[in-house]
Design an enzyme around this catalytic site. Sequence first.
Site, PDB file in Angstrom:
ATOM      1  N   CYS A 293       0.816  -1.228   0.000  1.00 37.07           N
ATOM      2  CA  CYS A 293       0.000   0.000   0.000  1.00 37.07           C
ATOM      3  C   CYS A 293       0.844   1.271   0.000  1.00 37.07           C
ATOM      4  O   CYS A 293       0.627   2.199  -0.789  1.00 37.07           O
ATOM      5  CB  CYS A 293      -0.983  -0.014   1.169  1.00 37.07           C
ATOM      6  SG  CYS A 293      -0.217   0.003   2.813  1.00 37.07           S
TER       7      CYS A 293
ATOM      8  N   HIS B 256      -2.653   1.224   6.869  1.00 41.97           N
ATOM      9  CA  HIS B 256      -3.029   1.110   5.456  1.00 41.97           C
ATOM     10  C   HIS B 256      -3.251   2.506   4.886  1.00 41.97           C
ATOM     11  O   HIS B 256      -3.732   3.419   5.567  1.00 41.97           O
ATOM     12  CB  HIS B 256      -4.308   0.286   5.330  1.00 41.97           C
ATOM     13  CG  HIS B 256      -4.622  -0.093   3.924  1.00 41.97           C
ATOM     14  ND1 HIS B 256      -3.757  -0.793   3.117  1.00 41.97           N
ATOM     15  CD2 HIS B 256      -5.725   0.153   3.146  1.00 41.97           C
ATOM     16  CE1 HIS B 256      -4.298  -0.974   1.920  1.00 41.97           C
ATOM     17  NE2 HIS B 256      -5.483  -0.411   1.916  1.00 41.97           N
TER      18      HIS B 256
ATOM     19  N   HIS C   8      -5.981   1.476  -3.989  1.00 38.84           N
ATOM     20  CA  HIS C   8      -5.018   1.003  -2.982  1.00 38.84           C
ATOM     21  C   HIS C   8      -4.605  -0.430  -3.278  1.00 38.84           C
ATOM     22  O   HIS C   8      -5.218  -1.135  -4.081  1.00 38.84           O
ATOM     23  CB  HIS C   8      -5.639   1.075  -1.579  1.00 38.84           C
ATOM     24  CG  HIS C   8      -6.852   0.214  -1.399  1.00 38.84           C
ATOM     25  ND1 HIS C   8      -7.030  -0.623  -0.331  1.00 38.84           N
ATOM     26  CD2 HIS C   8      -7.972   0.042  -2.170  1.00 38.84           C
ATOM     27  CE1 HIS C   8      -8.189  -1.254  -0.436  1.00 38.84           C
ATOM     28  NE2 HIS C   8      -8.788  -0.863  -1.544  1.00 38.84           N
TER      29      HIS C   8
END
Length: 432
Positions: A34, A87, A99
């Site tokens: 990510c 994240h 993402h």
Amino acid sequence: MATVRGEDIVNTARTALGVDYVWGGNSLTSGVDCSGLVQQVYARYGISLPRTTYNQINIGASVSPNKLRPGDLVFFDTDRKKSGPDHVGIYMGGGKFIHAPRPGASVKISSLAEGYYMDRWLGGRRVSGVSADPSSGGGYAEEVAPRLDAHELAETYGMSYAFFKSQPELWKLLNGAVSAQWTPERFQAAVKNTSWWKNNSDSVRQSQVLAKTDPATHKATMEAARVAARQLAVKMGAILSEKNVDQLAKNMVHLNWQEAQVQNYLGAYVKFSSDHVLGGMAGAAAKAIKAEAYRNGVAVTEQSVLNNAQYLVRGLTTMEQVQASIRQQSAGLYPAFAEQIKAGASIQELASPYIQVVAQELGVPDTDVDVYSPKVKAAMTRANAQGQPEAMNLGDFTQMVRNDPAWRKQPGVADKTLNVGRQVLADMGLGF
């Protein structure tokens, strides 16, 4: 520093759609994680960002959810065991972000309205030098918060549009919320106030949602539960009809029944088979109960054995408690030996001397004699002249056994009797 359009950042990120998630990956073509996706996309425009999510969240300025615009970073706390961001993604506009989600997945587009991400939202950041499309006045227009439709609003609670449509109460609530454009927070609060929410446990609600949102998975889950129910029934010795199997499977899935609840259900269906035997755990318990009863001289009925086996399967009693009850009955049946029984001796062990006398005097195998034999039982349950429990001594017991006509038929008994008579006469000074 030259200004970079947020839309360009988004378009570059789109080129990585479908690229595999790779832990520590930095390639927009062969694999990224990510934070690697974010770093590499911004690097294409000469913007240097830290490598990790924990450092990226310190870049730029904070942005509230309703002020997000394309190119902003969105952060989430996906690991509740540790604090901080775990994240990150790039906001695209319209409530969507791009993402690299997790190992085994690939770069994708998700919605901030999804229950999972909404519950884990940590914050938004605007990187210096990134802008939205310029307005006519030369400034940069903020993106207007998107109007949520019925599908998106339903997803804010992690439920599908199809599920809401299957529940009249929730369907009416959803339509009203869309019409009035409730915020997701207000909508979620209203859902929790419905009768459907209050009258169903969390596991029931999840199962109902799964049945509508992913019927294939729900069907597979139910079939697996049916298989488990049948296996547990065999293990416990329960005999279930298909209707019973379906009900147990439903309870296991919908009500999230634990082992104790499953066993309690199965205990009610422990019964004798067509050839009058109990199977599984119940059968093993029945054998143990009968063996303990025999050792302690207690007669038990088949119904008593069945009842205790059911209680054991259901977890309402233990084998230790059943055995203690049998020993207590034994102490009551053989009061002369109550103390020894309470100390752990079995009545069969205590009856051994009497059994040996019967076997020797009547010439029968000792395996054919036990505490249930009339002579043995009479001697061990005898009361004295005062009515107090007092077992017969072995001398008197031997004489009692010899009074049995069967004793006189034993080989050598006549010679033994004649020799005894001669000895008595000799002791009296008389001979012949």
